[in-house]
Design an enzyme around this catalytic site. Structure first.
Site, PDB file in Angstrom:
ATOM      1  N   ARG A 150      -6.730  -6.612 -11.573  1.00 38.67           N
ATOM      2  CA  ARG A 150      -5.721  -6.651 -11.416  1.00 38.67           C
ATOM      3  C   ARG A 150      -4.914  -7.020 -12.840  1.00 38.67           C
ATOM      4  NH1 ARG A 150      -3.764  -9.868  -7.167  1.00 38.67           N
ATOM      5  NH2 ARG A 150      -4.213  -8.610  -6.143  1.00 38.67           N
TER       6      ARG A 150
ATOM      7  N   GLU B 266      -3.406  -0.381  -5.420  1.00 37.78           N
ATOM      8  CA  GLU B 266      -2.129  -1.602  -4.549  1.00 37.78           C
ATOM      9  C   GLU B 266      -1.191  -1.584  -5.671  1.00 37.78           C
ATOM     10  OE1 GLU B 266      -3.221  -4.076  -1.586  1.00 37.78           O
ATOM     11  OE2 GLU B 266      -5.013  -2.661  -0.785  1.00 37.78           O
TER      12      GLU B 266
ATOM     13  N   ARG C 150     -16.151  -3.929  -0.974  1.00 41.29           N
ATOM     14  CA  ARG C 150     -15.138  -4.636  -1.499  1.00 41.29           C
ATOM     15  C   ARG C 150     -15.116  -5.823  -2.570  1.00 41.29           C
ATOM     16  NH1 ARG C 150     -14.053  -7.408   4.075  1.00 41.29           N
ATOM     17  NH2 ARG C 150     -16.129  -8.342   3.667  1.00 41.29           N
TER      18      ARG C 150
ATOM     19  N   ASP D  52      -3.501  -3.238  -8.548  1.00 40.99           N
ATOM     20  CA  ASP D  52      -4.620  -3.080  -8.609  1.00 40.99           C
ATOM     21  C   ASP D  52      -5.079  -1.860  -8.572  1.00 40.99           C
ATOM     22  OD1 ASP D  52      -5.085  -5.614  -7.135  1.00 40.99           O
ATOM     23  OD2 ASP D  52      -5.058  -4.947  -5.148  1.00 40.99           O
TER      24      ASP D  52
ATOM     25  N   LYS E 130      -7.320   2.154   5.310  1.00 40.56           N
ATOM     26  CA  LYS E 130      -7.055   0.259   5.774  1.00 40.56           C
ATOM     27  C   LYS E 130      -6.288   0.560   5.702  1.00 40.56           C
ATOM     28  CE  LYS E 130      -6.521   0.618   0.570  1.00 40.56           C
ATOM     29  NZ  LYS E 130      -6.416  -0.145  -0.375  1.00 40.56           N
TER      30      LYS E 130
ATOM     31  N   ASN F 282       1.410  -5.535  -5.692  1.00 38.88           N
ATOM     32  CA  ASN F 282       0.713  -6.806  -4.879  1.00 38.88           C
ATOM     33  C   ASN F 282       2.275  -7.405  -5.252  1.00 38.88           C
ATOM     34  OD1 ASN F 282      -1.858  -6.700  -2.988  1.00 38.88           O
ATOM     35  ND2 ASN F 282      -2.190  -5.684  -5.049  1.00 38.88           N
TER      36      ASN F 282
ATOM     37  N   ARG G 187     -13.189  -7.955 -11.112  1.00 37.11           N
ATOM     38  CA  ARG G 187     -13.013  -8.524  -9.445  1.00 37.11           C
ATOM     39  C   ARG G 187     -14.311  -7.421  -9.197  1.00 37.11           C
ATOM     40  NH1 ARG G 187      -7.461  -8.968  -6.238  1.00 37.11           N
ATOM     41  NH2 ARG G 187      -7.553  -7.175  -7.268  1.00 37.11           N
TER      42      ARG G 187
ATOM     43  N   LYS H 273       0.902  -0.936   0.070  1.00 36.25           N
ATOM     44  CA  LYS H 273      -0.247  -0.032  -0.040  1.00 36.25           C
ATOM     45  C   LYS H 273      -0.059   1.414  -0.210  1.00 36.25           C
ATOM     46  CE  LYS H 273      -3.550  -2.377   2.644  1.00 36.25           C
ATOM     47  NZ  LYS H 273      -3.140  -4.175   2.035  1.00 36.25           N
TER      48      LYS H 273
END
Length: 326
Positions: free
Chosen positions: A215, A286, A238, A278, A164, A288, A230, A129
């Site tokens: 993603r 983000e 979420r 993301d 978050k 990842n 997603r 993040k």
């Protein structure tokens, strides 16, 4: 005993507990096995340092595309990790001190001869993040702070925000707040532990409800041609599959390519060979690097084997490290 086969060790959470139809690590291992790699398995508790030398208790591994029986174990042995050709670090978050300690062991293994992916130093440096701060032109307005009053001011400025923690995965402890929400103070207090921990606040991106949380898989800096989309459940904010989001897909678009062109080369140069960006709307939320997922869903939808592409990239890096044959 020596072998001409590439010896690959995967460091992961217990393989018995995975969901084989969805698990990205299993997809990678199936591709490695198909490429003739010799597979070995370890968990964090199997790694140690002695007098500066990295060691592991390794278990021979065979994997299968079978929902009832997806692995078998063989012989166990202890040896120097530096004697392996490749180590894949696929331990899921949380990114805690135990995770950090394991990267020191893997760093020593790398110094002693093994190729480690993703590179241990990058795993430490690139919080998924926080590392977005290195690419502000690619991101929506973002605040990382312990200051609860600053969080409240950010929420007033933007009207709606996502809050978050800086650790975790799978949509855990993610809150969406609107200005005036009477729960905002308790959310800030909970995530910062009353100002004792950093947390992240981002402007809410409404595109998540229709375009999803997308993603993008990067393999050695290059994006896959399709993006895993997603879409949150109507009763949830979420966009995480673990939180009930549905898995769809779409082709890579021009904005995606621009984002990947900015971020991908820097990640590849840092030894981050397998990364998930993301993206919501036009913005990266983000980066990842610890244990990105999504390749199994994309293979089912489009027939692209990103596991095989990753093993190909690892093989090229391994060949470059070894140099030309005499």
């Amino acid at each position: 005993m020596t072998s001409d086969r590439v010896r690959l060790l995967v460091v992961m959470d217990p393989i018995a507990a995975i969901q084989p139809a969805k698990d990205t690590t299993l997809g990678i291992l199936l591709a490695a096995q198909a490429a003739g790699f010799e597979l070995w398995y370890a968990e964090l508790g199997d790694l140690w340092l002695r007098d500066g030398i990295a060691y592991g208790r390794l278990t021979a591994l065979e994997v299968f595309e079978d929902g009832a029986r997806w692995y078998t174990f063989g012989a166990r042995r202890s040896e120097r990790l530096g004697a392996l050709d490749v180590i894949l670090m696929r331990k899921d978050p949380p990114f805690d001190t135990e995770y950090i300690y394991s990267t020191y062991i893997l760093d020593r293994a790398r110094d002693q001869g093994a190729q480690v992916f993703n590179r241990p130093q990058g795993l430490r440096d690139m919080n998924e993040k926080v590392y977005t701060a290195w690419f502000p032109e690619c991101c929506a307005p973002t605040l990382i702070t312990r200051d609860m009053q600053a969080m409240a001011a950010f929420l007033r400025e933007h009207g709606k925000a996502v809050v978050k923690p800086l650790y975790g995965m799978g949509g855990r402890s993610i809150f969406v707040l609107e200005d005036g929400d009477k729960n905002r103070n308790v959310v800030f207090e909970t995530l910062t532990e009353y100002g004792q921990r950093y947390a992240i606040v981002q402007r809410y991106l409404p595109e998540i409800a229709t375009a999803g949380d997308c993603r993008i898989i990067l393999i050695d800096g290059e994006p896959a041609p399709f993006v895993l989309k997603r879409v949150p459940d109507p009763a949830d904010h979420r966009g995480n599959l673990a939180a009930g989001a549905s898995a769809e897909s779409r082709p890579l678009n021009d904005r995606d390519r621009w984002l990947c062109g900015i971020i991908g080369p820097q990640l590849a140069a840092a030894g981050m060979i397998f990364v998930g960006l993301d993206v919501i709307g036009d913005y990266v939320t983000e980066i990842n690097v610890t244990s990105p997922t999504g390749i199994r869903e994309l293979k089912k939808k489009h027939g692209i084997d990103l596991g095989a592409q990753l093993i190909g990239a690892i093989s090229r890096r391994l060949g470059a490290a070894r140099g030309p044959a005499p």
